[in-house]
Scaffold this motif. Structure first.
Motif, mmCIF file in Angstrom:
data_model
loop_
_atom_site.group_PDB
_atom_site.id
_atom_site.type_symbol
_atom_site.label_atom_id
_atom_site.label_comp_id
_atom_site.label_asym_id
_atom_site.label_seq_id
_atom_site.Cartn_x
_atom_site.Cartn_y
_atom_site.Cartn_z
ATOM 1 N N ASN A 1 0.710 -1.121 0.163
ATOM 2 C CA ASN A 1 0.163 0.096 0.201
ATOM 3 C C ASN A 1 0.798 1.368 0.102
ATOM 4 O OD1 ASN A 1 -2.514 -1.490 -0.010
ATOM 5 N ND2 ASN A 1 -2.616 -1.396 2.350
ATOM 6 N N ALA A 2 1.879 1.318 0.811
ATOM 7 C CA ALA A 2 2.717 2.514 0.934
ATOM 8 C C ALA A 2 3.452 2.657 -0.448
ATOM 9 C CB ALA A 2 3.978 2.347 1.916
ATOM 10 N N VAL A 3 4.138 1.737 -1.216
ATOM 11 C CA VAL A 3 4.609 1.656 -2.616
ATOM 12 C C VAL A 3 3.771 2.229 -3.379
ATOM 13 C CG1 VAL A 3 5.839 0.529 -4.206
ATOM 14 C CG2 VAL A 3 6.498 0.126 -1.814
ATOM 15 N N THR A 4 2.511 1.654 -3.331
ATOM 16 C CA THR A 4 1.528 2.190 -4.686
ATOM 17 C C THR A 4 0.864 3.313 -4.343
ATOM 18 O OG1 THR A 4 -0.342 0.718 -3.618
ATOM 19 C CG2 THR A 4 1.012 -0.276 -5.098
ATOM 20 N N GLY A 5 1.078 4.088 -3.164
ATOM 21 C CA GLY A 5 0.531 5.572 -2.663
ATOM 22 C C GLY A 5 -0.814 5.282 -2.175
ATOM 23 N N HIS A 6 -1.188 4.195 -1.606
ATOM 24 C CA HIS A 6 -2.542 4.151 -0.968
ATOM 25 C C HIS A 6 -2.242 4.268 0.397
ATOM 26 C CE1 HIS A 6 -3.148 1.750 -4.824
ATOM 27 N NE2 HIS A 6 -4.395 2.368 -4.813
ATOM 28 N N LEU A 7 -2.290 5.452 0.759
ATOM 29 C CA LEU A 7 -2.070 5.768 2.389
ATOM 30 C C LEU A 7 -3.373 6.243 2.977
ATOM 31 C CD1 LEU A 7 1.045 8.113 1.738
ATOM 32 C CD2 LEU A 7 0.899 5.558 2.140
ATOM 33 N N ALA A 8 -3.588 5.486 3.853
ATOM 34 C CA ALA A 8 -5.013 5.430 4.985
ATOM 35 C C ALA A 8 -4.911 4.971 6.339
ATOM 36 C CB ALA A 8 -6.166 4.815 3.911
ATOM 37 N N PRO A 9 -5.599 5.321 7.109
ATOM 38 C CA PRO A 9 -5.511 4.860 8.532
ATOM 39 C C PRO A 9 -5.478 3.158 8.386
ATOM 40 C CG PRO A 9 -6.787 6.870 8.435
ATOM 41 C CD PRO A 9 -6.579 6.587 6.978
ATOM 42 N N ILE A 10 -6.450 2.778 7.241
ATOM 43 C CA ILE A 10 -6.654 1.235 7.330
ATOM 44 C C ILE A 10 -5.432 0.485 6.419
ATOM 45 C CG2 ILE A 10 -8.122 1.078 5.228
ATOM 46 C CD1 ILE A 10 -9.109 0.279 8.534
ATOM 47 N N MET A 11 -4.450 1.032 6.098
ATOM 48 C CA MET A 11 -3.503 0.646 5.085
ATOM 49 C C MET A 11 -2.738 -0.358 5.607
ATOM 50 S SD MET A 11 -0.462 3.326 5.183
ATOM 51 C CE MET A 11 0.801 2.341 4.226
ATOM 52 N N PHE A 12 -2.856 -0.648 6.981
ATOM 53 C CA PHE A 12 -2.453 -1.820 7.749
ATOM 54 C C PHE A 12 -2.843 -2.846 7.882
ATOM 55 C CE2 PHE A 12 -0.882 2.375 9.554
ATOM 56 C CZ PHE A 12 0.314 2.565 9.212
ATOM 57 N N ILE A 13 -4.185 -2.959 7.553
ATOM 58 C CA ILE A 13 -4.736 -4.231 7.612
ATOM 59 C C ILE A 13 -5.719 -4.451 6.324
ATOM 60 C CG2 ILE A 13 -4.966 -4.536 10.267
ATOM 61 C CD1 ILE A 13 -7.797 -3.263 9.876
ATOM 62 N N GLY A 14 -5.773 -3.550 5.540
ATOM 63 C CA GLY A 14 -6.618 -3.690 4.279
ATOM 64 C C GLY A 14 -5.968 -3.415 3.023
ATOM 65 N N LYS A 15 -6.472 -3.599 2.006
ATOM 66 C CA LYS A 15 -6.056 -3.389 0.652
ATOM 67 C C LYS A 15 -7.361 -2.639 -0.172
ATOM 68 C CE LYS A 15 -7.201 -7.548 -1.700
ATOM 69 N NZ LYS A 15 -6.644 -8.837 -2.426
ATOM 70 N N PRO A 16 -6.878 -1.537 -1.046
ATOM 71 C CA PRO A 16 -7.941 -0.926 -1.916
ATOM 72 C C PRO A 16 -8.365 -1.731 -3.488
ATOM 73 C CG PRO A 16 -5.794 0.076 -2.166
ATOM 74 C CD PRO A 16 -5.525 -1.154 -1.293
ATOM 75 N N ILE A 17 -9.421 -1.808 -3.629
ATOM 76 C CA ILE A 17 -9.917 -2.398 -4.785
ATOM 77 C C ILE A 17 -11.098 -1.620 -5.317
ATOM 78 C CG2 ILE A 17 -9.310 -4.998 -3.842
ATOM 79 C CD1 ILE A 17 -12.556 -5.110 -3.818
ATOM 80 N N ARG A 18 -11.252 -1.899 -6.902
ATOM 81 C CA ARG A 18 -12.372 -1.338 -7.478
ATOM 82 C C ARG A 18 -13.736 -1.849 -6.842
ATOM 83 N NH1 ARG A 18 -11.864 -1.802 -13.833
ATOM 84 N NH2 ARG A 18 -11.363 -3.950 -13.147
ATOM 85 N N ALA A 19 -14.693 -1.063 -6.496
ATOM 86 C CA ALA A 19 -15.805 -1.521 -5.920
ATOM 87 C C ALA A 19 -16.597 -2.648 -6.663
ATOM 88 C CB ALA A 19 -16.907 -0.278 -5.782
ATOM 89 N N GLY A 20 -16.634 -2.544 -8.023
ATOM 90 C CA GLY A 20 -17.266 -3.515 -8.764
ATOM 91 C C GLY A 20 -16.662 -4.856 -8.562
ATOM 92 N N ASP A 21 -15.414 -4.914 -8.218
ATOM 93 C CA ASP A 21 -14.623 -6.142 -8.474
ATOM 94 C C ASP A 21 -14.887 -6.750 -6.772
ATOM 95 O OD1 ASP A 21 -13.590 -5.618 -10.639
ATOM 96 O OD2 ASP A 21 -11.896 -4.984 -9.994
#
Length: 359
Positions: free
Chosen positions: A162-182
């Motif tokens: 998450n850090a390398v791909t720039g997805h910074l959020a309080p939840i980044m330590f336990i989660g991953k971002p995805i497209r909602a449709g997926d």
């Protein structure tokens, strides 16, 4: 090669050689856990019966004095068996009861407690495996502690990604971002509600059950959320919800097997009104049961992985409105357990050695 194999087969205790059957079984279970998050119950019964038979064999050997060390060694053996069955087996059941484990995870740990109560021994020409042993001597406890260490590497990898791909959020330590449709092609749970981040969001298995029960797809929900939010749009004859697993074919349609998913039945027009003449296109705030979430839970047998009507409705709100959502990675516990089993059989207890080095 022949000498090496001959030494292992002739010098190692026969019960311990038979215990190695667990390795390919756990490998297959780990594969199934990654692909489907489901492991058939039939996987564990043969291993449990084998463990009971081998434990009886070991007890007969100990009772006959076929164990170096005399009375002290026999007492240690019985103590280790008691700790394995009483402590490690109980941990598996307790974590399942509290919701920390799935049923397959608990059964796998209980099987290990029965199958490996003490350290096995595998004699090679130059070495004996495992290379290291603990003072406690409970092998199933070693597998459990190694599982925790192996499993801890996964959230660290998620955080780094998450850090390398720039997805910074309080939840980044336990989660991953995805497209909602997926979301319907992923395992895990939502880490969001309309109010913000949460650790207890909608289970994606429950989402698939709901969509299948309703006979619709997530794409249809996202295309026309107000229609689907209206409980009057529920089908007259809901479909079996299934167990929420992702189809083996890789498809994400939520309809019944062999059928094309529909939008759930009644298609409301843009000017549909309720019985009081109030438009149902106002965001759904006037509905007593938005999305028909409670109707779904009342109709199905059992529960949808502990999902509540509010939790289901909140999750659908998020998935209908957001383009990107955060989900828990849903790391299957049997995968690190299999890796830990192999490490334990070859090396021994990583945690014990780590503590020894630090102390």
């Amino acid at each position: 090669m022949i000498d090496w194999l001959g030494t292992v087969l002739t010098e190692s205790p026969r019960p311990d050689l038979l215990r190695l059957v667990a390795v390919p079984v756990f490998a297959w279970a780990a594969y199934r856990d990654i692909r489907t998050r489901r492991v058939p119950n039939a996987t564990w019964l043969p291993l449990a019966l084998l463990g009971i038979a081998l434990l009886a064999w070991d007890i007969s050997r100990v009772s006959a004095g076929d164990l170096p060390g005399g009375l002290v060694a026999r007492e240690r053996f019985y103590l280790r068996v008691a700790l394995s069955l009483g402590m490690v087996g109980s941990i598996g059941y307790l974590f399942y009861y509290l919701g920390g484990f799935g049923g397959a995870d608990a059964k796998a740990l209980i099987v290990l407690a029965v199958l490996f109560p003490t350290f096995p021994t595998y004699i090679f020409p130059a070495e004996a495996l495992p290379l290291t042993r603990t003072t406690v001597g409970v092998f199933s406890l070693t597998v459990l502690s190694n599982t925790v260490l192996v499993g801890a590497a996964y959230p660290l990898a998620v955080t780094l990604r998450n850090a390398v791909t720039g997805h910074l959020a309080p939840i980044m330590f336990i989660g991953k971002p995805i497209r909602a449709g997926d979301a319907i092609s992923e395992y895990g749970s939502l880490l969001q509600t309309p109010e913000g981040f949460t650790r207890g969001g909608l289970d994606l298995d429950a989402l698939r059950m709901y969509l299948r029960w309703r006979g619709t797809t997530l794409a249809a929900v996202r295309d026309d959320p107000e229609h689907h939010r209206d409980p009057a749009s529920l089908p007259d004859d809901p479909r079996p919800p299934g167990d929420g697993s992702i189809p083996d074919s890789g498809g994400v349609a939520a309809g019944t097997d062999g059928e094309t998913a529909t939008d759930g039945g009644k298609r409301a027009s843009a000017d549909d009104t309720d019985g009081d003449g109030v438009s149902n296109r106002d965001g759904g705030s006037n509905y007593d049961d938005p999305w028909g979430a409670q109707a779904f839970l009342d109709d199905i047998e059992g529960s949808a992985y502990g999902t509540t009507a509010d939790g289901l409705a909140d999750g659908l709100d998020v998935l209908a409105e957001e383009d990107v959502v955060w989900i828990s990675p849903g790391m299957p516990f049997i995968v690190p357990m299999f890796v830990a089993l192999v490490i334990s059989l070859v090396y021994g207890d990583l945690f014990f050695q780590l503590v020894s080095i630090l102390v």
